[in-house]
Design a protein around this motif. Structure first.
Motif, PDB file in Angstrom:
ATOM      1  N   VAL A 188     -22.680   1.454  24.948  1.00 38.10           N
ATOM      2  CA  VAL A 188     -22.656   2.146  23.744  1.00 38.10           C
ATOM      3  C   VAL A 188     -23.987   0.195  23.816  1.00 38.10           C
ATOM      4  N   LEU A 189     -22.694  -0.681  23.872  1.00 37.70           N
ATOM      5  CA  LEU A 189     -22.858  -2.009  23.354  1.00 37.70           C
ATOM      6  C   LEU A 189     -24.643  -2.591  23.603  1.00 37.70           C
ATOM      7  N   LEU A 190     -23.886  -2.795  25.574  1.00 36.83           N
ATOM      8  CA  LEU A 190     -25.006  -3.187  25.774  1.00 36.83           C
ATOM      9  C   LEU A 190     -26.623  -2.338  25.762  1.00 36.83           C
ATOM     10  N   PRO A 191     -26.721  -1.328  25.617  1.00 34.80           N
ATOM     11  CA  PRO A 191     -27.805  -0.823  25.872  1.00 34.80           C
ATOM     12  C   PRO A 191     -28.778  -1.204  24.776  1.00 34.80           C
ATOM     13  N   MET A 192     -27.639  -1.253  22.838  1.00 39.15           N
ATOM     14  CA  MET A 192     -28.558  -1.046  22.296  1.00 39.15           C
ATOM     15  C   MET A 192     -29.065  -3.096  22.110  1.00 39.15           C
ATOM     16  N   ALA A 193     -28.293  -3.614  22.858  1.00 38.37           N
ATOM     17  CA  ALA A 193     -28.220  -5.238  22.206  1.00 38.37           C
ATOM     18  C   ALA A 193     -29.471  -5.597  23.771  1.00 38.37           C
ATOM     19  N   VAL A 194     -29.823  -4.623  23.857  1.00 40.32           N
ATOM     20  CA  VAL A 194     -30.557  -5.604  25.653  1.00 40.32           C
ATOM     21  C   VAL A 194     -31.723  -6.707  24.767  1.00 40.32           C
ATOM     22  N   PRO A 195     -32.420  -5.723  24.723  1.00 39.90           N
ATOM     23  CA  PRO A 195     -33.658  -6.479  22.872  1.00 39.90           C
ATOM     24  C   PRO A 195     -33.601  -8.112  22.650  1.00 39.90           C
ATOM     25  N   GLY A 196     -32.388  -7.730  22.202  1.00 37.61           N
ATOM     26  CA  GLY A 196     -31.808  -9.378  21.682  1.00 37.61           C
ATOM     27  C   GLY A 196     -31.624 -10.056  22.447  1.00 37.61           C
ATOM     28  N   MET A 197     -30.778  -9.309  23.532  1.00 34.29           N
ATOM     29  CA  MET A 197     -30.788 -10.644  24.637  1.00 34.29           C
ATOM     30  C   MET A 197     -31.675 -10.982  25.564  1.00 34.29           C
TER      31      MET A 197
END
Lengths: 276, 290
Positions: A188-197
């Motif tokens: 859940v989290l990582l896919p949504m966080a990829v752009p920010g990362m």
């Protein structure tokens, strides 16, 4: 914008802005041009703009004389390595502070930031001595460690501001569906966080690539990244403008391109979220 | 709501960062403080006796120190003035409708991505050199005497180089802030007959105030530590003419091997930086609550 803008006004803006833009960019443009000249053409008076014999000779010479790619590779290893290690340490911390905030989360964040305010020269002596005693002077390992620590607060902060923007509801929905902590993070989290990362990684590679206090003070011939290698041109022998330009162009080109992609994140990363 | 278990997990996830940063901060800081009260020179092996505040007294009364403090102030203030005024003008310009806005913006921010050693050397040799630099060519073409920037006006030249590097940063942040301004407010003011100047003074500038403060504080933190630009252009000279506090401490600790004195200088630098940091932290902390 609702205001009507005359084409004339727009044309005028365009001319002025392009003029100023080219003026500011000019030193970089001049460096790139000079890198393709011969040494004699590089110092010609009046200066040669485009009507010279374009050559790649300088690039070849720089590599042959000084093993340029060794330093280039040092820069790559140090900047990418420190960023990835920093990311691995920062992601859990930023995740925890963004989604399981406690009473002291804010204080911890502020304290982490405060370590960034420490002037590097204030700890130059002890770090130099520690490095000397541990045999870390002029090693890539040592520099990766230092740059990881320098940029860790920025990485945590940037990730924190990005994670904060992920709505909590989604995580709760996942939890309701019986997702464990691991599933929650991985699916859940990582896919949504990829752009920010990705932006965080980009900005930190740029900062590490250009870091010029520790790289100059803690390296010599072996582990010197490009910042330190280029500094060796400050006491040259003979004509060297074209060669300096070639070495410089290769040193800044990759970062210039990455920088242009990350200009939006630059503001967020360097102001610690104070300006978005 | 977070459960007890998740809170324990959270603590576990934060701890590596906290432990590393704590060690990174406390160990060298403690050593700097400790060395600063010892007579400790790497060229004179011995038992490094405790000397109290002797190093501080020598450091603070050294003629280099007074020069370095003034140079540091001039460097920070000079670059701030240039980048803030230039940045506001550039941000206003880039905010206007035009053709190729994206490309102009790319050109303007480019200097920020040039590593300090490269920009310093390019400016030193290809522009400021009194024989072969572009400015020398320009001066002779205009019938003027070429000017040796780095030996006649070393500090001003370094201010110029550093300002060129930081102008994009100020511009980018001020532009970002400007673009978050409500355009309806500006239109209303325009309809009420406000002149462009009063629109700028009464609406835009107050809106930019916060961003300007952030630029000042963050740049100050970095500008206090300018080092590479001085190292490759002037080596701090002639004399102490372009030595800032960072460079002075570098000379004392790594060139003269005076660990005690260098450490005392380091403590002074930390105190100065902290004064700025307190204000910066307060601003960022306020934003965190909002």
């Amino acid at each position: 914008m609702a205001r009507a803008v005359t084409t004339q006004r727009k044309a005028l803006n365009t001319v002025i802005a392009w003029g100023v833009g080219i003026l500011i960019f000019f030193p970089i443009l001049w460096t790139i041009l000079t890198s393709f000249k011969t040494e004699a053409e590089a110092i010609a008076d009046p200066p040669l703009w485009f009507n010279f014999h374009w050559t790649l000779e300088n690039y070849v010479t720089v590599q042959e004389r000084s093993n340029y790619f060794r330093h280039f590779w040092n820069s790559v290893v140090i900047s990418v390595g420190s960023t990835l290690i920093g990311l691995a340490i920062a992601v859990p911390a930023a995740w925890a502070m963004a989604f399981v905030p406690g009473k002291r989360t804010k204080d911890v964040l502020m304290w982490m930031l405060s370590t960034k305010m420490l002037p590097p020269v204030g700890v130059l002596v002890p770090l130099y001595l520690i490095f000397r005693n541990l045999g870390l002077l002029d090693t890539r390992t040592g520099l990766v460690f230092v740059l990881t620590m320098i940029n860790l607060p920025i990485i945590i902060w940037m990730l924190y501001t990005y994670f904060k923007e992920i709505p909590n509801d989604i995580l709760e929905a996942a939890r309701m569906d019986g997702a464990g902590l691991r599933d929650e993070v991985v699916h859940v989290l990582l896919p949504m966080a990829v752009p920010g990362m990705a932006s965080t990684v980009l900005l930190n590679i740029i900062l590490a690539w250009n870091e010029a206090f520790w790289t100059l003070n803690l390296t010599a011939a072996k582990a010197a990244p490009l910042t330190a290698f280029i500094a060796s041109y400050s006491s040259p022998e003979g004509l060297f403008y074209a060669k300096l330009s070639a070495a410089s162009t290769m040193a800044i080109a990759p970062i210039l391109i990455m920088g242009w992609f990350s200009q939006k994140q630059l503001v967020r990363g360097l102001t610690f979220g104070a300006v978005k | 709501m977070s459960t007890k278990a998740s809170r324990a997990a959270a603590r576990l996830m934060i701890s590596p960062s906290v432990i590393l940063l704590l060690g990174w901060m406390l160990i060298p800081l403690g050593m700097t403080l400790y060395f600063s009260v010892l007579r400790f020179n790497l060229l004179m092996p011995g038992d490094n006796p405790f000397v109290g505040f002797e190093n501080y007294r020598y450091f603070l009364t050294d003629p280099g120190f007074t020069a370095a403090i003034w140079n540091t102030l001039a460097l920070v203030l000079g670059v701030l003035v240039i980048t803030i005024f230039g940045g506001i003008l550039l941000a206003l310009l880039l905010d206007q409708p035009m053709f190729g806005q994206g490309i102009v913006r790319i050109l303007v921010i480019a200097p920020f991505f040039v590593m300090p050693t490269v920009s310093a050397l390019v400016w030193k040799n290809m522009f400021l050199n009194p024989v072969n630099g572009l400015f020398a060519h320009l001066f002779t073409a205009l019938g003027l005497q070429p000017y040796d920037f780095l030996s006649q006006a070393p500090l001003a030249s370094i201010i110029g180089i550093v300002a060129w590097q930081w102008l994009p940063f100020a511009t980018l942040i001020l532009l970002t802030a400007l673009q978050s301004l409500d355009s309806e407010q500006l239109e209303a003011a325009e309809m009420d007959g406000a002149t462009p100047l009063s629109r700028f003074w009464y609406i835009m500038l107050p809106h930019l105030a916060r961003a300007i403060t952030v630029v000042i504080l963050i740049q100050t933190i970095f500008l206090l530590s300018v080092f590479a630009e001085i190292l490759v252009t002037t080596n701090g000279g002639p004399g102490y003419a372009s030595t800032n506090l960072t460079y002075l401490i570098y000379v004392q600790s790594l060139l003269q091997y005076d660990v005690g004195m260098g450490s005392a200088g380091g403590v002074v630098a930390i105190i100065l930086a902290n004064i700025v940091a307190i204000f910066l932290m307060r601003m960022i902390g306020k934003n965190l609550e909002a």
